[in-house]
Design an enzyme around this catalytic site. Structure first.
Site, PDB file in Angstrom:
ATOM      1  N   SER A   1       0.854  -1.187   0.000  1.00 41.76           N
ATOM      2  CA  SER A   1       0.000   0.000   0.000  1.00 41.76           C
ATOM      3  C   SER A   1       0.890   1.238   0.000  1.00 41.76           C
ATOM      4  O   SER A   1       0.881   2.046   0.926  1.00 41.76           O
ATOM      5  CB  SER A   1      -0.924  -0.012   1.234  1.00 41.76           C
TER       6      SER A   1
ATOM      7  N   CYS B   1      10.680   4.505   2.657  1.00 42.36           N
ATOM      8  CA  CYS B   1      10.558   3.065   2.451  1.00 42.36           C
ATOM      9  C   CYS B   1      11.884   2.577   1.897  1.00 42.36           C
ATOM     10  O   CYS B   1      12.238   2.880   0.756  1.00 42.36           O
ATOM     11  CB  CYS B   1       9.428   2.723   1.490  1.00 42.36           C
TER      12      CYS B   1
ATOM     13  N   HIS C   1       5.431  -7.529   9.912  1.00 41.69           N
ATOM     14  CA  HIS C   1       5.888  -7.527   8.523  1.00 41.69           C
ATOM     15  C   HIS C   1       6.253  -8.939   8.088  1.00 41.69           C
ATOM     16  O   HIS C   1       6.768  -9.724   8.879  1.00 41.69           O
ATOM     17  CB  HIS C   1       7.101  -6.599   8.395  1.00 41.69           C
TER      18      HIS C   1
ATOM     19  N   MET D   1      11.313  -4.457   6.774  1.00 42.07           N
ATOM     20  CA  MET D   1      11.359  -3.171   6.102  1.00 42.07           C
ATOM     21  C   MET D   1      12.826  -2.779   5.903  1.00 42.07           C
ATOM     22  O   MET D   1      13.662  -3.000   6.783  1.00 42.07           O
ATOM     23  CB  MET D   1      10.657  -2.098   6.940  1.00 42.07           C
ATOM     24  N   GLY D   2      13.136  -2.204   4.735  1.00 42.63           N
ATOM     25  CA  GLY D   2      14.511  -1.819   4.464  1.00 42.63           C
ATOM     26  C   GLY D   2      15.040  -0.789   5.435  1.00 42.63           C
ATOM     27  O   GLY D   2      16.195  -0.858   5.881  1.00 42.63           O
TER      28      GLY D   2
END
Length: 396
Positions: free
Chosen positions: A69, A104, A313, A317-318
């Site tokens: 999203s 992100c 997650h 997440m990076g």
């Protein structure tokens, strides 16, 4: 009765790392959306298919998870030290809200590729074969990121043999360097906003926890898994299927955000869903990943599970990986201690989908403050579809 026609906007649907998002050139957006504000947010919400009370985003490009999203707006940089400006919008699924508070890291891997293919990088910087160094200005967090994008015969190479846990198919490796990833003190303090490597976090009616608060990559709250009643080997269903657990994590996150100085009152956390992240760590243990692959304790330095937009997650997440690598490099943080303590320049950690390696070098200045000049990891990216997205003309 007459109804509004649909308008079409040039867009590219891309995977970057373990995320997917809709990418736009700033100049391709309707004029009203070329500046920050209500029109831009309404357009992005409609493109993704939010708010959706069903939580499925059926009438949009979103995939009903925090990893899918997402929206990206790119423009050519006027700064000679950068090639492209990168703005990231995390779109809420069930609410009319776009969070612009953070980056992100996964989609960062696709920024360089998009920028090269869409004329945002000067032609004389693109080799015929080899690696193209794309200098990215990340507008949300005001930081420089370097992407090393493989080029074959003058075109971005997307296929390859680099495997990334959480992504089914191999692709070309894109190395990402996050320069000076720690906060500069403008938003919630320095790298350690409280000045401590480990703090005590008191959460009324839930408990008191040891916590490491760090601003690196993305503001993150690290807790010990066992203090929460977990082993650190949990997969998504163990957390996301437990509404009580999710509410507990969100409450802890809200109180942690206040202690980090990111918000003034816990009620404000509802309008800042993207940051801070909350994660829990544990020493190495063997477990079966979500793909059925065995992750052996000997293959990792520690285990980490992180929540994004209120859900565990599926991988990592990076930006949270940058926070993990940075915290692991600094002796005494909960992340460092879970990895066995001592000085470290890289760690491999286990997450629900497998493992990931991230490197960071930390130094102490004369005042005893920690600094990290660079964090490095490898991801991959691929164009999934390009053309136009359509939205009703009365959206904005």
């Amino acid at each position: 009765m007459s109804f509004a026609a649909q308008i079409k906007i040039p867009a590219t649907y891309m995977r970057g790392g373990t995320s997917k998002g809709v990418f736009f050139k700033l100049s391709d957006l309707p004029v009203e959306a070329q500046v920050a504000g209500e029109a831009r947010d309404k357009i992005l919400l409609r493109v993704i298919g939010s708010p959706d009370p069903y939580g499925k985003q059926i009438d949009g490009m979103g995939g009903a998870s925090s990893s899918t999203s997402k929206t990206v707006i790119l423009s050519k940089s006027d700064d000679p030290e950068h090639d492209v400006n990168y703005l990231f919008g995390q779109v809420a699924i069930d609410r009319a809200f776009v969070d612009w508070s953070g980056n992100c890291g996964n989609l960062t891997a696709a920024v360089g590729s998009f920028a090269i293919s869409n004329g945002l990088v000067d032609a004389d910087r693109i080799p015929q074969n080899g690696l193209c160094t794309v200098r990215i200005w990340q507008q949300n967090i005001q930081k420089t990121i370097i992407a090393h994008v493989p080029i074959t015969d003058g075109q971005v190479q997307e296929t390859g043999d680099f495997e990334l846990d959480g992504v089914t198919f191999p692709a070309a490796e894109v190395q990402i360097e996050f320069l000076d990833p720690a906060d500069d003190g403008e938003d919630g303090g320095a790298m350690f906003p409280t000045g401590n490597l480990v703090d005590t976090l008191q959460v009324p009616e839930i408990g008191t926890f040891e916590a490491t608060f760090i601003n690196a990559g993305i503001p993150t709250i690290f807790l010990n898994a066992d203090a929460l009643g977990y082993t650190g080997t949990e997969l998504q269903d163990a957390i996301n299927g437990d509404e009580q657990a999710l509410q507990r994590f969100e409450t802890i996150r809200a109180y942690g955000a206040v202690q980090m100085g990111l918000i003034q009152d816990i009620a404000q956390a509802a309008t800042r869903q993207h940051t801070p992240k909350i994660a829990f760590v544990s020493p190495p243990k063997s477990y079966i990943s979500s793909s059925g692959k065995t992750v052996n304790a000997d293959d990792v330095d520690l285990l980490v599970r992180a929540l994004s937009m209120g859900k565990l997650h599926h991988a990592m997440m990076g930006t949270a990986a940058v926070a993990i690598g940075t915290a692991a490099a600094i002796p005494g943080t909960l992340v460092n201690l879970a990895a066995g303590g001592g000085n470290r320049e890289a760690v491999r950690f286990g997450h629900p989908s497998g493992t990931l390696r991230v490197g960071a070098q930390a130094i102490q200045d004369e005042q005893g403050q920690w600094q990290v000049k660079k964090a490095i990891m490898s991801r991959s990216a691929r164009v999934l579809m390009e053309g136009w997205v359509r939205i009703p003309a009365d959206t904005f």
